[in-house]
Every structure is written in C-alpha cells, then in structure tokens.
Enzyme design. Sequence first.
Site, PDB file in Angstrom:
ATOM      1  N   CYS A  40       0.846  -1.199   0.000  1.00  0.00           N
ATOM      2  CA  CYS A  40       0.000   0.000   0.000  1.00  0.00           C
ATOM      3  C   CYS A  40       0.881   1.249   0.000  1.00  0.00           C
ATOM      4  O   CYS A  40       1.769   1.386   0.851  1.00  0.00           O
ATOM      5  CB  CYS A  40      -0.898  -0.022   1.228  1.00  0.00           C
ATOM      6  SG  CYS A  40      -1.899   1.471   1.405  1.00  0.00           S
ATOM      7  N   CYS A  44       0.244   3.077   3.605  1.00  0.00           N
ATOM      8  CA  CYS A  44       0.616   2.543   4.921  1.00  0.00           C
ATOM      9  C   CYS A  44       1.616   1.396   4.861  1.00  0.00           C
ATOM     10  O   CYS A  44       2.055   0.902   5.909  1.00  0.00           O
ATOM     11  CB  CYS A  44      -0.628   2.112   5.696  1.00  0.00           C
ATOM     12  SG  CYS A  44      -1.338   0.552   5.145  1.00  0.00           S
ATOM     13  N   CYS A  87      -7.441  -0.811   0.819  1.00  0.00           N
ATOM     14  CA  CYS A  87      -6.509  -1.338   1.805  1.00  0.00           C
ATOM     15  C   CYS A  87      -7.266  -1.538   3.113  1.00  0.00           C
ATOM     16  O   CYS A  87      -7.943  -0.626   3.589  1.00  0.00           O
ATOM     17  CB  CYS A  87      -5.358  -0.360   2.012  1.00  0.00           C
ATOM     18  SG  CYS A  87      -4.287  -0.819   3.401  1.00  0.00           S
ATOM     19  N   CYS A 143      -5.729   1.068   5.976  1.00  0.00           N
ATOM     20  CA  CYS A 143      -5.827   2.536   5.973  1.00  0.00           C
ATOM     21  C   CYS A 143      -6.936   3.049   5.056  1.00  0.00           C
ATOM     22  O   CYS A 143      -7.070   4.257   4.873  1.00  0.00           O
ATOM     23  CB  CYS A 143      -4.494   3.165   5.593  1.00  0.00           C
ATOM     24  SG  CYS A 143      -4.123   3.055   3.843  1.00  0.00           S
ATOM     25  N   CYS A 185      -8.127  -5.183 -10.434  1.00  0.00           N
ATOM     26  CA  CYS A 185      -7.634  -4.162 -11.357  1.00  0.00           C
ATOM     27  C   CYS A 185      -7.212  -2.956 -10.523  1.00  0.00           C
ATOM     28  O   CYS A 185      -8.050  -2.202 -10.022  1.00  0.00           O
ATOM     29  CB  CYS A 185      -8.759  -3.807 -12.333  1.00  0.00           C
ATOM     30  SG  CYS A 185      -8.278  -2.623 -13.585  1.00  0.00           S
TER      31      CYS A 185
HETATM   32 ZN   LIG Z   1      -2.907   1.061   3.423  1.00  0.00          ZN
END
Ligand SMILES: [Zn+2]
Length: 134
Positions: free
Chosen positions: A49, A52, A98, A101, A121
């Site tokens: 990510c 985060c 995610c 976060c 995607c």
């Molecule tokens: Zn994240």
Amino acid sequence: MAMDKVRKSEEEWRSQLTAEQFQVARQQGTERAFSGKYADHHEAGTYTCVCCGLPLFASGDKFESGSGWPSFVQPVDDASVATHEDRKYGMLRTEVLCARCDAHLGHVFPDGPRPTGLRYCMNSASLNFEAAAE
Ligand SMILES: [Zn+2]
C-alpha cells in the site's frame, strides 16, 4: 482478526503522497490506462500500500490483463483488502481498499483467469513495490 487501522488526516496524507497518489488513493481516483508504473512491470516481489506499507499483492499473482492497469488474481491475504459496493458512474462495481488505511486501490471484476476467476484491477499510484530478496 481485526486489523489495527491506520488513520491520518487529509493534510497528513497530502503531505506524505504525491498529488497523483493522493488523488487516486485518498479520493477514489483512477489513473489513465497504461500510464501507471506497474502496468508493465515484471519483477519478483511484493506490491504494498502506497499509504501505509501493508503488503497487498504478490508478483506471482500478477497477470497480463491487457487493461493497462496492474492486475492480480488475488491479494496476498484476504484480510489485507476490503471491498465495498461502488455505484458511481451508473455502474455497479466492487471497489477494493486497503484493509488497514482504507486507501482506494482499484476494483475487482469477475472476469479474471484461473484459479480465482477474479481480476483485481489496481492503480499503480496506490502501490509501492518491494523487490524480493535474492
Ligand atoms: Zn494502506
């Protein structure tokens, strides 16, 4: 198992991210097809990510979808992503976020290859890449 959430203010995210990363990951944007740095990226490693650092996708699950966005058959762990119904633009799609976060990552579609039949995607702007150790 519930994941400890990472929460930051809009100002904190804005100062941490590039303008494009912020627009995609924090404001549900979409990068232009074939514009992202990971659409045509084939190194072995883990996509994390951009906000985060949580590991999200493995290079072994990446496939050539032809869509112009990095595409995966599954996340590294079902617990690392969350999904959410997205009805913007008159379409019913499943948004992928995610789990730690709430960064917007992209969408998942039921037209992927085996073994899952899913196509995650993703936007390159929502991801970082960590190369596998030799
Ligand atoms: Zn994240």
